[in-house]
Design a protein around this motif. Structure first.
Motif, PDB file in Angstrom:
ATOM      1  N   ILE A   1       0.809  -1.232   0.000  1.00 24.23           N
ATOM      2  CA  ILE A   1       0.000   0.000   0.000  1.00 24.23           C
ATOM      3  C   ILE A   1       0.835   1.271   0.000  1.00 24.23           C
ATOM      4  O   ILE A   1       0.293   2.376   0.082  1.00 24.23           O
ATOM      5  N   LYS A   2       2.130   1.130  -0.135  1.00 20.61           N
ATOM      6  CA  LYS A   2       3.064   2.257  -0.011  1.00 20.61           C
ATOM      7  C   LYS A   2       2.684   3.477  -0.854  1.00 20.61           C
ATOM      8  O   LYS A   2       2.724   4.592  -0.374  1.00 20.61           O
ATOM      9  N   ASN A   3       2.327   3.276  -2.075  1.00 19.85           N
ATOM     10  CA  ASN A   3       2.089   4.398  -2.981  1.00 19.85           C
ATOM     11  C   ASN A   3       0.620   4.755  -3.168  1.00 19.85           C
ATOM     12  O   ASN A   3       0.281   5.516  -4.062  1.00 19.85           O
ATOM     13  N   ASP A   4      -0.234   4.207  -2.327  1.00 14.67           N
ATOM     14  CA  ASP A   4      -1.662   4.503  -2.432  1.00 14.67           C
ATOM     15  C   ASP A   4      -2.024   5.606  -1.435  1.00 14.67           C
ATOM     16  O   ASP A   4      -1.975   5.390  -0.220  1.00 14.67           O
ATOM     17  N   PRO A   5      -2.395   6.792  -1.936  1.00 13.49           N
ATOM     18  CA  PRO A   5      -2.688   7.916  -1.028  1.00 13.49           C
ATOM     19  C   PRO A   5      -3.877   7.668  -0.097  1.00 13.49           C
ATOM     20  O   PRO A   5      -4.016   8.342   0.925  1.00 13.49           O
ATOM     21  N   ASN A   6      -4.711   6.684  -0.408  1.00 15.29           N
ATOM     22  CA  ASN A   6      -5.860   6.371   0.443  1.00 15.29           C
ATOM     23  C   ASN A   6      -5.471   5.580   1.698  1.00 15.29           C
ATOM     24  O   ASN A   6      -6.296   5.386   2.578  1.00 15.29           O
ATOM     25  N   PHE A   7      -4.236   5.119   1.741  1.00 18.07           N
ATOM     26  CA  PHE A   7      -3.825   4.243   2.841  1.00 18.07           C
ATOM     27  C   PHE A   7      -2.598   4.757   3.599  1.00 18.07           C
ATOM     28  O   PHE A   7      -1.831   3.971   4.138  1.00 18.07           O
ATOM     29  N   VAL A   8      -2.428   6.050   3.662  1.00 18.13           N
ATOM     30  CA  VAL A   8      -1.255   6.626   4.325  1.00 18.13           C
ATOM     31  C   VAL A   8      -1.200   6.214   5.800  1.00 18.13           C
ATOM     32  O   VAL A   8      -0.153   5.798   6.309  1.00 18.13           O
ATOM     33  N   LYS A   9      -2.327   6.304   6.485  1.00 16.84           N
ATOM     34  CA  LYS A   9      -2.374   5.962   7.912  1.00 16.84           C
ATOM     35  C   LYS A   9      -2.065   4.469   8.126  1.00 16.84           C
ATOM     36  O   LYS A   9      -1.294   4.115   9.018  1.00 16.84           O
ATOM     37  N   GLN A  10      -2.655   3.614   7.287  1.00 17.43           N
ATOM     38  CA  GLN A  10      -2.405   2.180   7.400  1.00 17.43           C
ATOM     39  C   GLN A  10      -0.944   1.851   7.078  1.00 17.43           C
ATOM     40  O   GLN A  10      -0.338   0.983   7.705  1.00 17.43           O
ATOM     41  N   TYR A  11      -0.390   2.562   6.078  1.00 17.78           N
ATOM     42  CA  TYR A  11       1.017   2.352   5.722  1.00 17.78           C
ATOM     43  C   TYR A  11       1.911   2.662   6.923  1.00 17.78           C
ATOM     44  O   TYR A  11       2.789   1.870   7.283  1.00 17.78           O
ATOM     45  N   LYS A  12       1.690   3.806   7.563  1.00 26.20           N
ATOM     46  CA  LYS A  12       2.497   4.194   8.723  1.00 26.20           C
ATOM     47  C   LYS A  12       2.345   3.173   9.853  1.00 26.20           C
ATOM     48  O   LYS A  12       3.317   2.844  10.530  1.00 26.20           O
ATOM     49  N   SER A  13       1.135   2.682  10.050  1.00 25.22           N
ATOM     50  CA  SER A  13       0.886   1.681  11.088  1.00 25.22           C
ATOM     51  C   SER A  13       1.647   0.382  10.786  1.00 25.22           C
ATOM     52  O   SER A  13       2.276  -0.199  11.671  1.00 25.22           O
ATOM     53  N   CYS A  14       1.595  -0.059   9.548  1.00 24.72           N
ATOM     54  CA  CYS A  14       2.308  -1.285   9.155  1.00 24.72           C
ATOM     55  C   CYS A  14       3.814  -1.116   9.308  1.00 24.72           C
ATOM     56  O   CYS A  14       4.506  -2.020   9.782  1.00 24.72           O
ATOM     57  N   ARG A  15       4.348   0.039   8.931  1.00 25.20           N
ATOM     58  CA  ARG A  15       5.792   0.288   9.058  1.00 25.20           C
ATOM     59  C   ARG A  15       6.193   0.293  10.538  1.00 25.20           C
ATOM     60  O   ARG A  15       7.228  -0.259  10.903  1.00 25.20           O
ATOM     61  N   TYR A  16       5.369   0.905  11.372  1.00 23.51           N
ATOM     62  CA  TYR A  16       5.654   0.925  12.811  1.00 23.51           C
ATOM     63  C   TYR A  16       5.689  -0.507  13.357  1.00 23.51           C
ATOM     64  O   TYR A  16       6.615  -0.879  14.087  1.00 23.51           O
ATOM     65  N   LYS A  17       4.669  -1.307  13.012  1.00 28.62           N
ATOM     66  CA  LYS A  17       4.606  -2.689  13.492  1.00 28.62           C
ATOM     67  C   LYS A  17       5.784  -3.511  12.975  1.00 28.62           C
ATOM     68  O   LYS A  17       6.352  -4.328  13.714  1.00 28.62           O
ATOM     69  N   ALA A  18       6.155  -3.308  11.723  1.00 26.51           N
ATOM     70  CA  ALA A  18       7.303  -4.029  11.154  1.00 26.51           C
ATOM     71  C   ALA A  18       8.574  -3.666  11.914  1.00 26.51           C
ATOM     72  O   ALA A  18       9.323  -4.556  12.358  1.00 26.51           O
ATOM     73  N   ASN A  19       8.830  -2.381  12.095  1.00 29.10           N
ATOM     74  CA  ASN A  19      10.048  -1.946  12.783  1.00 29.10           C
ATOM     75  C   ASN A  19      10.085  -2.412  14.234  1.00 29.10           C
ATOM     76  O   ASN A  19      11.134  -2.839  14.734  1.00 29.10           O
ATOM     77  N   TYR A  20       8.951  -2.337  14.917  1.00 27.84           N
ATOM     78  CA  TYR A  20       8.871  -2.810  16.302  1.00 27.84           C
ATOM     79  C   TYR A  20       9.248  -4.296  16.374  1.00 27.84           C
ATOM     80  O   TYR A  20      10.062  -4.708  17.211  1.00 27.84           O
ATOM     81  N   ASN A  21       8.652  -5.091  15.487  1.00 26.18           N
ATOM     82  CA  ASN A  21       8.909  -6.536  15.520  1.00 26.18           C
ATOM     83  C   ASN A  21      10.321  -6.891  15.067  1.00 26.18           C
ATOM     84  O   ASN A  21      10.913  -7.846  15.571  1.00 26.18           O
TER      85      ASN A  21
END
Length: 183
Positions: A80-100
């Protein structure tokens, strides 16, 4: 009369993990299917990581648990990286990935300490990614089959060097095809 031994969670975990590795190596499943299969299994068994690592099995489970979650969320973020409709979800996924990924590195250290860094070697690996070049390294537990870990953590690298298990030479990964395949 035969005694039936109840299968432990570790037996199920390692059988499933080894099955997915073999399927992937044989070309029966893609890297994405491999990651999804691991994620689904971890979600299904509902066992959280162990706070104390006093066995190889607990250590590898903890590593695998966090690695599976990190890669899964990283994969979702990439989708979803380049989809402007999913900016919030993208940030959430990146946070979860980095945390894990960070938790995975902590789990790696717990296991290495349990093993007292014996029969361990680590080294930078050759990668096709310019981003990962000279960042991604492999940690191999020589006494165990399929015990190959990866990290780009600077703090873990420092400890590997201090413990004298890091080889200052770039090598081809033992699972080169997997490492360099995109998902």
């Amino acid at each position: 009369m035969k005694q039936f031994k109840r299968e432990s969670i570790f037996d199920r975990f390692f059988e499933h993990r080894d099955s997915l590795i073999i399927q992937y190596k044989n070309g029966d499943i893609s890297k994405r299917e491999f990651l999804e299969g691991n994620f689904d299994f971890v979600q299904k068994i509902r066992i959280k990581p162990f706070s104390k690592v006093d066995s190889f099995e607990k250590g590898i489970y903890n590593y695998q648990y966090y690695n599976v979650l990190a890669k899964y969320y990283n994969m979702l973020a990439a989708d979803i990286k380049n989809d402007p409709n999913f900016v919030k979800q993208y940030k959430s996924c990146r946070y979860k990935a980095n945390y894990n990924y960070n938790e995975k590195d902590k789990a790696t250290l717990q296991l290495l300490r349990f093993l007292e860094f014996k029969n361990v070697e680590a080294y930078f690996i050759k990668v096709e990614s310019t981003y990962l070049n000279n960042k991604l390294y492999e940690i191999v537990l020589m006494d165990y089959e399929y015990a190959i870990f990866h990290s780009k953590s600077k703090w873990l690298l420092r400890i590997l060097r201090e413990e004298g298990v890091f080889i200052e030479r770039k090598r081809t990964s033992l699972i080169d095809g997997y490492i360099n395949e995109k998902y």
